[in-house]
Design an enzyme around this catalytic site. Structure first.
Site, PDB file in Angstrom:
ATOM      1  N   ASP A 170       0.982  -1.175   0.012  1.00 10.61           N
ATOM      2  CA  ASP A 170      -0.153   0.387   0.001  1.00 10.61           C
ATOM      3  C   ASP A 170       0.551   0.992   0.030  1.00 10.61           C
ATOM      4  O   ASP A 170       0.842   2.140  -0.547  1.00 10.61           O
ATOM      5  CB  ASP A 170      -0.961   0.173   1.416  1.00 10.61           C
ATOM      6  CG  ASP A 170      -2.276   0.456   1.049  1.00 10.61           C
ATOM      7  OD1 ASP A 170      -2.764  -0.724  -0.494  1.00 10.61           O
ATOM      8  OD2 ASP A 170      -3.069   0.848   1.672  1.00 10.61           O
ATOM      9  N   LEU A 190      -1.102  33.449  13.962  1.00  8.37           N
ATOM     10  CA  LEU A 190      -1.079  34.268  15.201  1.00  8.37           C
ATOM     11  C   LEU A 190      -2.073  34.930  15.683  1.00  8.37           C
ATOM     12  O   LEU A 190      -2.737  35.843  15.634  1.00  8.37           O
ATOM     13  CB  LEU A 190       0.337  35.851  15.592  1.00  8.37           C
ATOM     14  CG  LEU A 190       0.912  35.911  17.073  1.00  8.37           C
ATOM     15  CD1 LEU A 190       1.329  35.284  17.761  1.00  8.37           C
ATOM     16  CD2 LEU A 190       1.809  37.323  16.762  1.00  8.37           C
ATOM     17  N   ARG A 248       0.238  25.377  11.448  1.00  9.56           N
ATOM     18  CA  ARG A 248      -0.615  24.133  10.953  1.00  9.56           C
ATOM     19  C   ARG A 248      -0.167  23.394   9.968  1.00  9.56           C
ATOM     20  O   ARG A 248      -0.456  24.006   8.973  1.00  9.56           O
ATOM     21  CB  ARG A 248      -2.356  24.752  10.544  1.00  9.56           C
ATOM     22  CG  ARG A 248      -3.108  24.104  10.694  1.00  9.56           C
ATOM     23  CD  ARG A 248      -5.027  24.088  10.998  1.00  9.56           C
ATOM     24  NE  ARG A 248      -4.787  24.894   9.264  1.00  9.56           N
ATOM     25  CZ  ARG A 248      -5.661  26.532   9.212  1.00  9.56           C
ATOM     26  NH1 ARG A 248      -6.249  26.863  10.357  1.00  9.56           N
ATOM     27  NH2 ARG A 248      -5.814  26.930   8.224  1.00  9.56           N
ATOM     28  N   HIS A 253       6.499  11.215  15.244  1.00  4.02           N
ATOM     29  CA  HIS A 253       6.235  12.225  14.839  1.00  4.02           C
ATOM     30  C   HIS A 253       6.051  13.162  15.575  1.00  4.02           C
ATOM     31  O   HIS A 253       6.710  14.330  15.398  1.00  4.02           O
ATOM     32  CB  HIS A 253       5.142  12.443  14.047  1.00  4.02           C
ATOM     33  CG  HIS A 253       4.604  10.577  12.923  1.00  4.02           C
ATOM     34  ND1 HIS A 253       5.818  10.143  12.148  1.00  4.02           N
ATOM     35  CD2 HIS A 253       3.541  10.642  12.553  1.00  4.02           C
ATOM     36  CE1 HIS A 253       5.343   9.558  11.621  1.00  4.02           C
ATOM     37  NE2 HIS A 253       3.956   8.962  11.323  1.00  4.02           N
ATOM     38  N   LYS A 271      -7.458   8.579  16.977  1.00  2.00           N
ATOM     39  CA  LYS A 271      -7.480   8.083  15.505  1.00  2.00           C
ATOM     40  C   LYS A 271      -8.809   8.360  16.286  1.00  2.00           C
ATOM     41  O   LYS A 271      -9.551   8.304  17.225  1.00  2.00           O
ATOM     42  CB  LYS A 271      -7.018   7.223  15.556  1.00  2.00           C
ATOM     43  CG  LYS A 271      -5.802   6.030  15.468  1.00  2.00           C
ATOM     44  CD  LYS A 271      -5.023   5.943  14.429  1.00  2.00           C
ATOM     45  CE  LYS A 271      -4.168   5.829  13.628  1.00  2.00           C
ATOM     46  NZ  LYS A 271      -3.616   6.516  12.384  1.00  2.00           N
ATOM     47  N   ARG A 329     -14.238  13.823  20.840  1.00  2.00           N
ATOM     48  CA  ARG A 329     -13.521  14.549  21.083  1.00  2.00           C
ATOM     49  C   ARG A 329     -11.711  14.225  21.699  1.00  2.00           C
ATOM     50  O   ARG A 329     -10.766  14.827  22.440  1.00  2.00           O
ATOM     51  CB  ARG A 329     -13.341  16.340  21.473  1.00  2.00           C
ATOM     52  CG  ARG A 329     -13.494  17.298  20.536  1.00  2.00           C
ATOM     53  CD  ARG A 329     -14.827  18.509  21.144  1.00  2.00           C
ATOM     54  NE  ARG A 329     -15.769  19.303  20.440  1.00  2.00           N
ATOM     55  CZ  ARG A 329     -15.135  20.118  19.569  1.00  2.00           C
ATOM     56  NH1 ARG A 329     -13.773  20.453  19.951  1.00  2.00           N
ATOM     57  NH2 ARG A 329     -15.570  20.372  18.823  1.00  2.00           N
ATOM     58  N   LYS A 336       9.884   3.617   9.786  1.00  2.00           N
ATOM     59  CA  LYS A 336       9.337   3.090  11.107  1.00  2.00           C
ATOM     60  C   LYS A 336       8.301   1.839  11.431  1.00  2.00           C
ATOM     61  O   LYS A 336       7.560   2.070   9.961  1.00  2.00           O
ATOM     62  CB  LYS A 336       8.692   4.037  12.439  1.00  2.00           C
ATOM     63  CG  LYS A 336       7.111   4.757  11.956  1.00  2.00           C
ATOM     64  CD  LYS A 336       6.302   4.905  13.153  1.00  2.00           C
ATOM     65  CE  LYS A 336       4.984   4.954  12.936  1.00  2.00           C
ATOM     66  NZ  LYS A 336       4.807   5.182  11.952  1.00  2.00           N
ATOM     67  N   HIS A 343       8.752  11.161   8.500  1.00  2.00           N
ATOM     68  CA  HIS A 343       7.990  12.103   7.423  1.00  2.00           C
ATOM     69  C   HIS A 343       7.381  12.679   7.483  1.00  2.00           C
ATOM     70  O   HIS A 343       7.205  14.217   6.880  1.00  2.00           O
ATOM     71  CB  HIS A 343       6.645  10.720   6.367  1.00  2.00           C
ATOM     72  CG  HIS A 343       5.758  10.786   6.577  1.00  2.00           C
ATOM     73  ND1 HIS A 343       5.096   9.858   7.771  1.00  2.00           N
ATOM     74  CD2 HIS A 343       4.628  11.191   6.245  1.00  2.00           C
ATOM     75  CE1 HIS A 343       3.692   9.304   8.186  1.00  2.00           C
ATOM     76  NE2 HIS A 343       3.555  10.552   7.333  1.00  2.00           N
TER      77      HIS A 343
END
Ligand code: BG6
Length: 489
Positions: A16, A385, A376, A241, A337, A469, A149, A179
């Site tokens: 994949d 800011l 972001r 990450h 997730k 959340r 990884k 990455h």
């Protein structure tokens, strides 16, 4: 140059990752003229395929950039003509020797540079490295291996893997990918900090109250349950990450932009971190939910995952750096997730303005008045800011507004995928974005004790609804250090 050849062998070519990321990134580099004149791509995997079958398999995933030139189709055809396939076992020296013959045919008398990209399960790394290095390494140029990884599950297994790889390769031949380091905004972090006088002097506990590293995905582990259940979110996202972003964020000024200088500083920060305590970690796992006729399966509804799995799909952690610059500043991480949104960002919350003249305009909640710098990382890359501003009019009403650098408005050109940058750097031998073995050791040293404790004590993750959340525990953890998660989280 004309006297040398580059052959990139994608091991695990039918998987994949290869289809979705590696071949498209290679094509993008070719399309933008970043690949050398004499380059060839080989796919290697167990599946039996002909060269044409490989080409058919990957052609659907190649895309030209938005600013596409007339010759897009033609470029794709040219690229595909340079792609070949060899089928073989991952532990067969004989099959790698056959591959070597094919590579030599392409290289002729030229200087040969060989890059192997291991897009395979980690338990095959050592076999492939052994066979490739013994039977298919370059005779007169360089051989490099890109690995992705998971590099082990803890300090011990990672150390073991490094030791095995080093039987066949030198450290300078091993390119360990994270990455996230190839993402545009992560590359930009150092530029923002070190080349702007308005930020550099503020980068310490004198002005910064807390820093948040947030990763959230709005989909579950669908289709990857087998892999995920062995690792969990701390190993999948935080230990690599998020921690890499933290190290880049918090490091001291490197002597230069050389890979070794940058990595030296990152290792120093990682080694200065206070050991992570179990009470500073919250874990969660998503459960299924049906709304509006749509059913989102829970983590353990996946048939490849045991019903009693305690693997976290969400985690929050509070980390501290024991050095003069960051003494007492909480570095909070949150990764999950199946949450309500897909987002990765770094949020920097500044301290209150001493003796703020306008405090009465903010009522009792001074937190509402703090400046916040947000990077972001995705989606919709931006740096903004949050500042306090007077609402125009005769009264004196204050408002928080954003100075907003939205990349798609400022730079309409499409941003390259992280894999393009990473592959290009590996080809050019630039190691800045790759993880050195001592960095990896330091990253595991930080998380291994907590991971062991979570597993040994069989700590049950707090359940949260798919699309929510995440666990409220994350808010209590932040509150313990007087922190509120930034907007939307
Ligand atoms: C990978 C993780 O490293 O990163 C995945 O194994 C995760 O679980 C992915 O989905 C996220 O990458 P990106 O670039 O889509 O944010």
């Amino acid at each position: 140059n004309a006297e040398s050849t580059l052959i990139i062998t994608v091991v695990g070519a039918s998987g994949d990752l290869a289809k979705k990321k590696i071949f498209p990134a290679l094509f993008a580099l070719y399309y933008e003229d970043f690949l050398p004149e004499n380059f060839t791509v080989f796919g290697y995997a167990r599946t039996k395929l002909t060269d044409d079958e490989l080409r058919n398999m990957i052609c659907g995933t190649l895309t030209c950039r938005i600013d596409k030139r007339e010759n897009c189709e033609e470029k794709m055809d040219q690229f595909l003509k340079r792609c070949f396939y060899h089928s073989g076992q991952y532990n067969s020296e004989e099959h790698f020797a056959e591959l070597d013959e094919k590579l030599k045919e392409k290289e002729g008398e030229k200087l040969s540079c060989r890059l192997f990209y291991l897009s395979i399960p980690p338990d095959k790394f050592v076999d492939v490295v052994r066979c490739a290095s013994l039977k298919a390494s370059s005779g007169n140029g360089w051989t490099r291996v890109i690995v992705e990884k998971p590099f082990g599950r803890d300090s011990e297994s990672s150390g073991e893997l490094t030791k095995c790889l080093k039987q066949y390769l030198n450290e300078d031949q091993i390119f360990r990918i994270d990455h996230y380091l190839g993402k545009e905004l992560v590359e930009n972090l150092s530029v923002l900090r070190f080349s702007n006088l308005v930020f550099e002097p503020l980068w310490s506990s004198n002005y910064i109250r807390n820093v948040q590293f947030i990763f959230s995905e709005d989909f579950g582990t669908e289709g990857r349950g087998g892999y995920f259940d062995k690792y969990g979110i701390i190993r999948d996202i935080m230990q690599n990450h998020l921690l890499q972003m933290l190290a880049l964020f918090a490091m001291e000024t490197p002597v230069s932009l050389d890979a070794e200088d940058i990595r030296n500083e990152k290792v120093k920060v990682l080694r200065s971190m206070k050991p992570l305590q179990l009470e500073d970690v919250v874990v969660g796992q998503y459960k299924g939910q049906s709304t509006g006729g749509k059913t989102c399966p829970g983590y353990t509804d996946d048939p490849t995952i045991p019903n009693d799995s305690l693997t976290p799909t969400f985690a929050a952690a509070a980390l501290f750096i024991n050095n003069a610059r960051w003494d007492g500043v909480p570095f909070l991480m949150k990764a999950g997730k199946a949450l309500h949104t897909r987002r990765a960002e770094i949020r920097v919350q500044f301290r209150h303005v001493p003796g703020n003249l306008y405090k009465r305009n903010f009522g009792t909640d001074l937190d509402k008045a703090t400046n916040e710098l947000v990077l972001r990382v995705q989606p919709d890359e931006a740096i903004y800011l949050r500042i306090n501003n007077k609402v125009p009019g005769l009264g004196m009403r204050l408002d928080r507004s954003d100075l907003n650098l939205l990349f798609r408005s400022r730079y309409p050109k499409e941003i390259p995928d992280a894999y393009e940058r990473i592959l290009l750097d590996a080809i050019e031998g630039e190691r800045r974005l790759f993880i050195r073995s001592d960095e990896l050791d330091a990253a595991w040293a930080l998380f291994t004790p907590v991971l062991k404790e979570l597993e040994e004590k069989r700590i049950a993750p707090e359940l949260y609804l798919y699309g929510s959340r995440g666990p409220v525990g994350a808010h209590y953890l932040a509150a313990k250090y007087n922190v509120r998660w930034g907007d939307l989280s």
